[in-house]
Design a protein around this motif. Structure first.
Motif, PDB file in Angstrom:
ATOM      1  N   ALA A 118       0.633  -1.446  -0.009  1.00 23.15           N
ATOM      2  CA  ALA A 118      -0.112   0.123  -0.025  1.00 23.15           C
ATOM      3  C   ALA A 118       0.719   1.227   0.028  1.00 23.15           C
ATOM      4  O   ALA A 118       1.915   1.331   0.913  1.00 23.15           O
ATOM      5  CB  ALA A 118      -0.936  -0.045   1.263  1.00 23.15           C
ATOM      6  N   GLY A 119       0.525   2.159  -1.141  1.00 26.75           N
ATOM      7  CA  GLY A 119       1.245   3.497  -1.179  1.00 26.75           C
ATOM      8  C   GLY A 119       2.933   3.251  -1.848  1.00 26.75           C
ATOM      9  O   GLY A 119       3.452   4.236  -2.072  1.00 26.75           O
ATOM     10  N   HIS A 120       3.190   2.112  -1.891  1.00 29.09           N
ATOM     11  CA  HIS A 120       4.746   2.152  -2.297  1.00 29.09           C
ATOM     12  C   HIS A 120       4.557   2.179  -3.836  1.00 29.09           C
ATOM     13  O   HIS A 120       3.571   1.935  -4.409  1.00 29.09           O
ATOM     14  CB  HIS A 120       5.309   0.800  -2.158  1.00 29.09           C
ATOM     15  N   LEU A 121       5.674   2.637  -4.434  1.00 25.36           N
ATOM     16  CA  LEU A 121       5.498   2.905  -6.107  1.00 25.36           C
ATOM     17  C   LEU A 121       6.389   1.890  -6.785  1.00 25.36           C
ATOM     18  O   LEU A 121       7.521   1.393  -6.260  1.00 25.36           O
ATOM     19  CB  LEU A 121       5.950   3.992  -6.367  1.00 25.36           C
ATOM     20  N   CYS A 122       5.917   1.443  -7.778  1.00 26.92           N
ATOM     21  CA  CYS A 122       6.774   0.345  -8.764  1.00 26.92           C
ATOM     22  C   CYS A 122       6.745   0.905 -10.237  1.00 26.92           C
ATOM     23  O   CYS A 122       5.996   1.421 -10.783  1.00 26.92           O
ATOM     24  CB  CYS A 122       5.810  -0.973  -8.681  1.00 26.92           C
ATOM     25  N   PHE A 123       7.876   0.861 -10.665  1.00 30.72           N
ATOM     26  CA  PHE A 123       8.456   1.134 -11.749  1.00 30.72           C
ATOM     27  C   PHE A 123       8.597  -0.037 -13.016  1.00 30.72           C
ATOM     28  O   PHE A 123       9.014  -1.013 -12.636  1.00 30.72           O
ATOM     29  CB  PHE A 123       9.953   2.133 -11.949  1.00 30.72           C
ATOM     30  N   TYR A 124       8.050   0.254 -14.035  1.00 38.76           N
ATOM     31  CA  TYR A 124       7.997  -1.069 -14.931  1.00 38.76           C
ATOM     32  C   TYR A 124       9.460  -1.111 -15.270  1.00 38.76           C
ATOM     33  O   TYR A 124      10.195  -0.325 -15.816  1.00 38.76           O
ATOM     34  CB  TYR A 124       7.364  -0.485 -16.523  1.00 38.76           C
ATOM     35  N   ASN A 125       9.903  -2.343 -14.864  1.00 40.74           N
ATOM     36  CA  ASN A 125      11.031  -2.806 -15.160  1.00 40.74           C
ATOM     37  C   ASN A 125      11.737  -2.787 -16.667  1.00 40.74           C
ATOM     38  O   ASN A 125      12.779  -2.543 -16.960  1.00 40.74           O
ATOM     39  CB  ASN A 125      11.468  -4.348 -14.533  1.00 40.74           C
ATOM     40  N   GLU A 126      10.683  -3.199 -17.493  1.00 39.38           N
ATOM     41  CA  GLU A 126      11.019  -3.276 -18.983  1.00 39.38           C
ATOM     42  C   GLU A 126      11.189  -1.928 -19.627  1.00 39.38           C
ATOM     43  O   GLU A 126      11.678  -2.033 -20.776  1.00 39.38           O
ATOM     44  CB  GLU A 126       9.741  -3.746 -19.616  1.00 39.38           C
ATOM     45  N   LYS A 127      10.867  -0.776 -18.872  1.00 37.58           N
ATOM     46  CA  LYS A 127      10.983   0.498 -19.472  1.00 37.58           C
ATOM     47  C   LYS A 127      11.788   1.326 -18.917  1.00 37.58           C
ATOM     48  O   LYS A 127      12.052   2.314 -19.346  1.00 37.58           O
ATOM     49  CB  LYS A 127       9.585   0.916 -19.655  1.00 37.58           C
ATOM     50  N   VAL A 128      12.447   1.079 -17.867  1.00 36.27           N
ATOM     51  CA  VAL A 128      13.352   1.770 -17.049  1.00 36.27           C
ATOM     52  C   VAL A 128      14.634   1.083 -16.938  1.00 36.27           C
ATOM     53  O   VAL A 128      14.831  -0.201 -17.136  1.00 36.27           O
ATOM     54  CB  VAL A 128      12.852   2.409 -15.818  1.00 36.27           C
ATOM     55  N   ASP A 129      15.847   1.726 -16.210  1.00 30.40           N
ATOM     56  CA  ASP A 129      16.985   0.914 -16.071  1.00 30.40           C
ATOM     57  C   ASP A 129      16.900   0.845 -14.430  1.00 30.40           C
ATOM     58  O   ASP A 129      16.631   1.701 -13.678  1.00 30.40           O
ATOM     59  CB  ASP A 129      18.348   1.866 -16.254  1.00 30.40           C
ATOM     60  N   VAL A 130      17.199  -0.280 -14.134  1.00 30.86           N
ATOM     61  CA  VAL A 130      17.128  -0.770 -12.611  1.00 30.86           C
ATOM     62  C   VAL A 130      18.596  -1.568 -12.331  1.00 30.86           C
ATOM     63  O   VAL A 130      18.956  -2.251 -12.937  1.00 30.86           O
ATOM     64  CB  VAL A 130      16.003  -1.771 -12.374  1.00 30.86           C
ATOM     65  N   TRP A 131      19.079  -0.924 -10.973  1.00 31.35           N
ATOM     66  CA  TRP A 131      20.109  -1.548 -10.647  1.00 31.35           C
ATOM     67  C   TRP A 131      20.026  -2.285  -9.215  1.00 31.35           C
ATOM     68  O   TRP A 131      19.011  -1.584  -8.473  1.00 31.35           O
ATOM     69  CB  TRP A 131      21.432  -0.780 -10.403  1.00 31.35           C
ATOM     70  N   ILE A 132      20.249  -3.554  -8.959  1.00 29.49           N
ATOM     71  CA  ILE A 132      20.182  -3.845  -7.659  1.00 29.49           C
ATOM     72  C   ILE A 132      21.558  -4.402  -7.117  1.00 29.49           C
ATOM     73  O   ILE A 132      22.316  -5.106  -7.716  1.00 29.49           O
ATOM     74  CB  ILE A 132      19.278  -5.605  -7.867  1.00 29.49           C
ATOM     75  N   ASP A 133      21.699  -3.576  -6.049  1.00 28.75           N
ATOM     76  CA  ASP A 133      22.973  -3.849  -5.243  1.00 28.75           C
ATOM     77  C   ASP A 133      24.232  -3.441  -6.511  1.00 28.75           C
ATOM     78  O   ASP A 133      24.938  -4.031  -6.482  1.00 28.75           O
ATOM     79  CB  ASP A 133      23.146  -5.175  -4.598  1.00 28.75           C
ATOM     80  N   GLY A 134      24.091  -2.546  -7.150  1.00 23.10           N
ATOM     81  CA  GLY A 134      24.825  -2.075  -8.094  1.00 23.10           C
ATOM     82  C   GLY A 134      24.939  -2.919  -9.641  1.00 23.10           C
ATOM     83  O   GLY A 134      25.685  -2.524 -10.418  1.00 23.10           O
ATOM     84  N   VAL A 135      24.098  -3.922  -9.410  1.00 17.62           N
ATOM     85  CA  VAL A 135      24.174  -4.688 -10.692  1.00 17.62           C
ATOM     86  C   VAL A 135      22.823  -4.513 -11.667  1.00 17.62           C
ATOM     87  O   VAL A 135      21.715  -4.449 -11.112  1.00 17.62           O
ATOM     88  CB  VAL A 135      24.090  -6.225 -10.439  1.00 17.62           C
ATOM     89  N   LYS A 136      23.246  -4.342 -12.590  1.00 15.98           N
ATOM     90  CA  LYS A 136      22.098  -3.633 -13.727  1.00 15.98           C
ATOM     91  C   LYS A 136      21.158  -4.780 -14.188  1.00 15.98           C
ATOM     92  O   LYS A 136      21.819  -5.812 -14.604  1.00 15.98           O
ATOM     93  CB  LYS A 136      22.730  -2.907 -14.929  1.00 15.98           C
ATOM     94  N   GLU A 137      19.848  -4.565 -13.940  1.00 12.46           N
ATOM     95  CA  GLU A 137      19.150  -5.731 -14.347  1.00 12.46           C
ATOM     96  C   GLU A 137      18.790  -5.632 -15.829  1.00 12.46           C
ATOM     97  O   GLU A 137      18.509  -4.494 -16.356  1.00 12.46           O
ATOM     98  CB  GLU A 137      17.750  -5.492 -13.428  1.00 12.46           C
ATOM     99  N   GLY A 138      18.576  -6.871 -16.435  1.00 14.30           N
ATOM    100  CA  GLY A 138      18.061  -7.011 -17.803  1.00 14.30           C
ATOM    101  C   GLY A 138      16.847  -6.687 -17.982  1.00 14.30           C
ATOM    102  O   GLY A 138      15.933  -6.769 -17.125  1.00 14.30           O
ATOM    103  N   LYS A 139      16.347  -6.203 -19.121  1.00 11.48           N
ATOM    104  CA  LYS A 139      14.993  -5.729 -19.524  1.00 11.48           C
ATOM    105  C   LYS A 139      14.377  -6.980 -20.198  1.00 11.48           C
ATOM    106  O   LYS A 139      13.168  -6.706 -20.547  1.00 11.48           O
ATOM    107  CB  LYS A 139      15.084  -4.312 -20.468  1.00 11.48           C
TER     108      LYS A 139
END
Length: 251
Positions: free
Chosen positions: A230-251
């Motif tokens: 509730a109230g948290h925001l989620c970005f489309y992984n497929e359309k943005v760049d995402v890094w998890i602990d400094g490692v870039k996630e694949g789209k």
């Protein structure tokens, strides 16, 4: 493509090839139309018309005395194993109804989900489509650092995300609202419904003079099973760049 043509193709494919899967469900299923229950059954079927999620098909014998189910013409190319039908309660009707009479779907009725006023699974309203009984959602607190950016601009960063893991789908990262750069977001009028999470609202993202439509979603009042987001925001992984602990996630 018209609704009638699409429905004809669907019926022809199901008669020729069968559904992807079909099985009875012990859940009580009811459908409300024009203020009255059109059907009430504990003999509904989950029918997967495609691999992704099921629909409810209900038996011909489950319709109430308030409802009128009328078989119309046979669907072309189905050898009388599928018929178009109409369902009405008083002055209100559901169109694009099909009655099947195949060995696997004998005397089962397909009613478009959005043409009833409300569907109920037991006493719980359901939206969009039924839940898949073989799918589950896990929402896990994490201390991994998540960074979200687009076109070189950081949109959000958090070391306290929620990881939402949904069977057969990629992980989603829900970030606290105070960890998002709100100057890049503008409210959208878009609303969607998820049977697992509830009603979603959206934000557009505006970066470097370019607008990205409905790139972010959130749930103000999620379902009980998804309450932590509730109230948290989620970005489309497929359309943005995402890094998890400094490692870039694949789209």
């Amino acid at each position: 493509m018209s609704d009638s043509f699409s429905l004809e193709k669907l019926a022809q494919n199901i008669v020729a090839n069968g559904p992807h899967r079909a099985e009875p469900t012990p859940r009580r299923v009811r459908g409300l139309l024009n203020g009255k229950y059109a059907f009430d059954t504990i003999e509904a079927y989950h029918v997967w018309e495609h691999p992704y999620y099921p629909q409810f098909y209900v038996p011909v014998g489950s319709f109430t005395s308030d409802a009128s189910l009328t078989k119309l013409s046979s669907v072309k190319g189905t050898k009388e194993q599928a018929h178009f039908a109409s369902l009405s309660v008083g002055s209100k009707s559901a169109e694009h109804v099909v009655i099947f009479n195949t060995p696997q779907l004998k005397d089962l009725v397909r009613i478009p989900f959005n043409e009833l006023d409300q569907w109920f699974e037991e006493d719980v309203p359901i939206y969009q489509h039924p839940k898949d009984p073989y799918k589950r959602i896990d929402i896990l607190k994490s201390s991994r650092h998540v960074k979200v950016a687009i076109d070189g601009v950081t949109l959000a960063e958090s070391s306290s995300p929620l990881f939402l893991l949904e069977t057969s789908l990629r992980p989603r990262h829900y970030l606290p609202p105070t960890h998002v750069k709100w100057e890049y977001l503008s409210k959208s009028d878009t609303e969607t419904y998820c049977p697992y999470k509830g009603k979603a609202n959206y934000y557009h993202v505006n970066v470097n003079g370019k607008a990205y439509q409905d790139l972010v979603w959130y749930y103000t009042y999620p379902t009980a099973e998804s309450a932590p987001i509730a109230g948290h925001l989620c970005f489309y992984n497929e359309k943005v760049d995402v890094w998890i602990d400094g490692v870039k996630e694949g789209k």
